[in-house]
Design a protein around this motif. Structure first.
Motif, short mmCIF file in Angstrom:
data_model
loop_
_atom_site.label_atom_id
_atom_site.label_comp_id
_atom_site.label_asym_id
_atom_site.label_seq_id
_atom_site.Cartn_x
_atom_site.Cartn_y
_atom_site.Cartn_z
N ARG A 497 0.82 -1.22 0.00
CA ARG A 497 0.00 0.00 0.00
C ARG A 497 0.84 1.27 0.00
NH1 ARG A 497 -5.33 0.03 1.45
NH2 ARG A 497 -5.06 1.95 2.68
N ASP A 498 2.13 1.13 0.32
CA ASP A 498 2.98 2.33 0.38
C ASP A 498 3.10 3.02 -0.98
OD1 ASP A 498 3.40 1.87 3.04
OD2 ASP A 498 5.36 0.94 2.79
N PHE A 499 2.82 2.29 -2.05
CA PHE A 499 2.98 2.86 -3.40
C PHE A 499 1.65 3.32 -3.99
CE2 PHE A 499 6.44 -0.28 -2.91
CZ PHE A 499 7.51 0.60 -2.95
N GLY A 500 0.56 3.12 -3.25
CA GLY A 500 -0.76 3.48 -3.78
C GLY A 500 -1.24 4.82 -3.27
N TYR A 501 -2.15 5.40 -4.01
CA TYR A 501 -2.75 6.67 -3.59
C TYR A 501 -4.16 6.78 -4.16
CZ TYR A 501 -1.58 8.19 -8.35
OH TYR A 501 -1.48 8.28 -9.72
N SER A 502 -4.96 7.60 -3.51
CA SER A 502 -6.28 7.95 -4.04
C SER A 502 -6.17 9.34 -4.66
CB SER A 502 -7.33 7.96 -2.93
OG SER A 502 -7.49 6.68 -2.37
N LYS A 503 -6.55 9.44 -5.89
CA LYS A 503 -6.60 10.76 -6.51
C LYS A 503 -8.01 11.30 -6.33
CE LYS A 503 -6.03 13.40 -10.75
NZ LYS A 503 -5.78 13.39 -12.20
N ILE A 504 -8.13 12.35 -5.53
CA ILE A 504 -9.45 12.93 -5.26
C ILE A 504 -9.61 14.23 -6.03
CG2 ILE A 504 -9.59 11.84 -2.98
CD1 ILE A 504 -8.89 14.59 -1.77
N VAL A 505 -10.82 14.48 -6.46
CA VAL A 505 -11.14 15.73 -7.15
C VAL A 505 -11.83 16.66 -6.15
CG1 VAL A 505 -12.48 16.81 -8.99
CG2 VAL A 505 -11.31 14.63 -9.40
N VAL A 506 -11.26 17.82 -5.94
CA VAL A 506 -11.78 18.81 -4.97
C VAL A 506 -12.55 19.87 -5.74
CG1 VAL A 506 -11.18 20.48 -3.20
CG2 VAL A 506 -9.85 18.36 -3.41
N GLU A 507 -13.81 20.05 -5.35
CA GLU A 507 -14.68 21.03 -6.01
C GLU A 507 -14.98 22.18 -5.05
OE1 GLU A 507 -15.27 20.83 -9.04
OE2 GLU A 507 -15.79 18.81 -9.72
N ARG A 508 -15.26 23.33 -5.64
CA ARG A 508 -15.75 24.48 -4.88
C ARG A 508 -16.95 25.06 -5.63
NH1 ARG A 508 -11.35 28.70 -3.30
NH2 ARG A 508 -13.15 29.41 -2.06
N PRO A 509 -17.88 25.69 -4.92
CA PRO A 509 -19.12 26.12 -5.57
C PRO A 509 -18.93 27.32 -6.50
CG PRO A 509 -19.09 26.83 -3.29
CD PRO A 509 -17.89 25.95 -3.48
N LEU A 510 -19.77 27.36 -7.49
CA LEU A 510 -19.82 28.51 -8.41
C LEU A 510 -20.50 29.67 -7.68
CD1 LEU A 510 -19.46 29.60 -11.35
CD2 LEU A 510 -21.80 28.79 -11.77
N ARG A 511 -19.85 30.82 -7.68
CA ARG A 511 -20.42 32.01 -7.04
C ARG A 511 -20.44 33.14 -8.07
NH1 ARG A 511 -20.50 31.41 -1.41
NH2 ARG A 511 -19.28 29.62 -0.63
N ILE A 512 -21.64 33.62 -8.38
CA ILE A 512 -21.82 34.66 -9.40
C ILE A 512 -22.41 35.91 -8.76
CG2 ILE A 512 -22.99 35.28 -11.54
CD1 ILE A 512 -20.85 33.19 -11.95
#
Length: 667
Positions: A497-512
């Protein structure tokens, strides 16, 4: 004289005789072909001619019996004549032309000689025809005939001093001579050599890594060896000799069967010829090659499984043509490259078309034996990109994930630079097994052998170093010691497991700017706002969806509480693609007080700086990469203040002297 182990047992090696034969053949090439071919193209004639002379001398005693058998078979109307003609010749090849090279020597007319020589070539058995065709030897005849060189070549190869007959050289010695010729021709063509010719020191290391760890458990019996990027076949023959030697000294008797595939016509011809010259006709029948036999798009051994596999595949080379033959990247259904893994029935191992090296590793793994006590062992050499290229979810990363999560990877050995003939780049040997010993299960060993080498006295192309016997012994000793190795600077043990990773996508809200707080916007309205509105961090977040009333809020996953029509509801915000980011979270990230490592990472590294951010869980992917540089990095010690001060004083003194000289010159 010296004793050496061959596939047939211990043999006496007469190195001086071998060198003399090679020198005579080389002199023949220089004398006869110098004005006809550039030096790098001598092999187009000399290698097939060497094969012909050996086969001719082997077949000479039985030629009459072959002709009688051929006549009888024709008269009886028997079509499938290969097996009885092999029996008549007492070999795995034959010639039905009625000619020998000695017969052709007496032909005085160049035109007549060419006709008879072509008839002589046409009389060989299909397996020899395949060698001649892949050498494209017949294409050389017009040039040789026009220069009246064909007869001279025949005469020189019939010289008693150049004795290629079985009485002068046994099968192993003949194979040694042929391999030495191939090596010398490869050295003359340094730019091409590395594509098809793996240095013998690298091969010896790979074969020992495959066999020695289990040498005591190999029982008497038959074993299948395979190379999916065979080149000239040297890796297979060295592997065979290594296995025979290790088992013989342990009182075991094993029979080996060699299988290989090679797309390059000439190197395939060399490999097949080498096996025939060594008397291994059956093995020669089990190697497949030529331009139509690409391992990736045309697997010659789709139904086979093998005990031991070794390869040096092409790296950094496009496989786009193969990809197109297989239906295009998105339509590949080959079970070698689309597998079931981690709950995904169509887990793709298809890499980018610019580099297919990892596909060759997937090909080997697909041929592992899973129902035998020993299973299968693999050694394959790759360049550095195999360790880290490919994002999470892409083919290269998926192959690493598939291998590591199935616990097949035993070790990776970093080789010294300048190990190969046509490249000085970093290379690595991957060692795989589906029968890991207990102490290795769930773990991977990395060995940094980049400093363990012996310099060559003279470079061979880009090859400037070699692995001497002591260097290979050191690597094998470190491999065997595993977690007891007393050299942490060159060997480290890691959890899978030392060589594995989770690639997460971080979102933020649209503000107009000007958006209404608490209002749910329709898709068309959101599109209009994106195109015409002005983004403002202080503006309210755009709500795209109200979730069912029983939905629990989970801001970490994008489910937020908000007032809608005066009521508190759980909603989803429209993500702002301009603010979208991704993070790599190690699989072994400590969870601490949180549900898992991802949440712990997010709350520590993201939320303090973007409180309204969330993780798009549907886009989370697992990736694997292996960084030798990070794990074996040795920082250069910083210089002490005293050393820096001493350098400054020395420069000041030197400057004062220069100024004094200039001042003195001016006076």
């Amino acid at each position: 004289m010296e004793r050496r182990f061959a596939s047939t047992g211990w043999v006496t090696v007469n190195r001086s005789l071998h060198a003399q034969i090679v020198a005579l053949i080389w002199a023949t090439a220089d004398d006869v072909l110098r004005d006809l071919y550039v030096r790098g193209k001598y092999r187009d004639v000399i290698l097939p001619f060497t094969v012909l002379r050996r086969l001719d001398s082997v077949l000479e005693p039985t030629i009459d019996n072959v002709i009688r058998t051929k006549t009888a078979l024709d008269e009886a109307g028997i079509v499938n004549q290969d097996a009885p003609l092999r029996d008549a010749a007492g070999q795995d090849f034959y010639n039905t032309s009625g000619f020998t090279l000695r017969d052709l020597r007496s032909v005085s007319s160049a035109a007549r000689l060419r006709l008879d020589f072509e008839a002589y070539l046409d009389g060989f058995s299909p397996n020899v025809q395949e060698i001649l065709d892949n050498f494209e030897f017949r294409n050389q005849l017009p040039r040789l005939t026009k220069a009246d060189a064909l007869g001279t070549l025949i005469e020189r190869f019939l010289d008693p001093d150049l004795d290629l007959s079985p009485s002068g050289l046994d099968n192993h010695a003949m194979g040694t001579v042929f391999e030495e010729l191939v090596r010398r021709f490869n050295e003359e063509n340094n730019e091409e050599a590395g594509e098809h010719w793996t240095p013998r020191d690298a091969v010896r290391l790979m074969t020992r890594l495959v066999f020695e760890p289990i040498a005591d458990t190999i029982q008497s019996g038959s074993y299948l060896l395979y190379d999916g990027a065979m080149g000239t076949g040297g890796m297979l023959t060295v592997a065979e000799e290594t296995l025979q030697q290790l088992t013989l000294v342990r009182g075991k008797r094993v029979k080996t069967h060699l299988f290989g595939q090679e797309i390059n016509a000439e190197t395939y011809a060399i490999a097949k010829a080498d096996l025939i010259l060594k008397g291994e006709g059956q093995a020669a029948d089990n190697v497949i090659g030529g331009p139509e036999w690409s391992t990736l798009s045309n697997d010659a051994f789709a139904s086979r499984e093998f005990d031991f596999m070794l390869s040096n595949p092409p790296y950094g080379k496009s496989w786009k043509t193969d990809q197109e033959r297989m239906g295009g990247a998105k339509n590949i259904r080959d079970p070698r490259f689309v597998v079931e893994h981690a709950g995904d029935p169509e887990f793709s191992l298809v890499t980018r078309s610019s580099d297919g090296q990892m596909m060759f590793l997937a090909n080997l793994i697909s041929k592992m034996k899973h129902h035998t006590e020993l299973g299968s062992r693999i050694a394959e050499v790759h360049n550095g990109s195999s360790l880290f290229t490919g994002d999470a979810g892409q083919g290269e990363s998926n192959i690493r994930r598939w291998i590591i999560e199935n616990d097949w990877l035993e070790a990776i050995v970093a080789l010294p630079l300048k190990m190969f003939y046509n490249t000085g780049i970093a290379t690595y040997v991957w060692v795989l097994s589906n029968r890991k010993e207990e102490r290795r299960q769930g773990k991977i060993q990395l060995i940094d052998a980049t400093e363990w080498f012996t310099p060559l006295r003279k470079n061979l192309g880009d090859k400037g170093v070699e692995l001497a016997a002591g260097d290979i012994d050191r690597i094998l000793k470190t491999f065997a010691a595993f977690d007891k190795a007393a050299d942490p600077d060159h060997a480290k043990i890691f959890e899978n497991r030392d060589f594995g990773y989770s690639k997460i996508v971080v979102e933020r809200p649209l503000r107009i700017l000007g958006a209404e707080e608490g209002r749910v916007y329709r898709p068309a309205e959101i599109k209009f706002l994106k195109e015409t509105g002005t983004r403002d961090e202080s503006a309210p977040a755009i709500i795209r969806k109200v979730l069912p009333s029983n939905t629990e809020a989970a801001p970490l996953l994008g489910r937020f509480e908000a007032l809608v029509d005066g009521k508190t509801r759980v909603v989803q915000y429209e993500p702002d693609s301009d603010l979208r980011d991704s993070e790599q979270v190690p699989l072994n990230e400590p969870a601490g007080e949180f549900a898992d490592g991802i949440e712990a990472f997010f709350r520590r590294e993201v939320q303090p700086y973007a409180p309204d951010a969330w993780i798009d869980e549907a886009k989370t992917k697992i990736g694997y990469e292996i960084s030798f540089t990070r794990h074996f990095y040795k920082p250069t010690p910083m210089r002490t203040l005293a050393e820096i001060q001493a350098d400054i004083r020395a420069l000041e003194a030197e400057t004062d002297d220069l100024i004094a000289e200039l001042a003195g010159g001016a006076e």
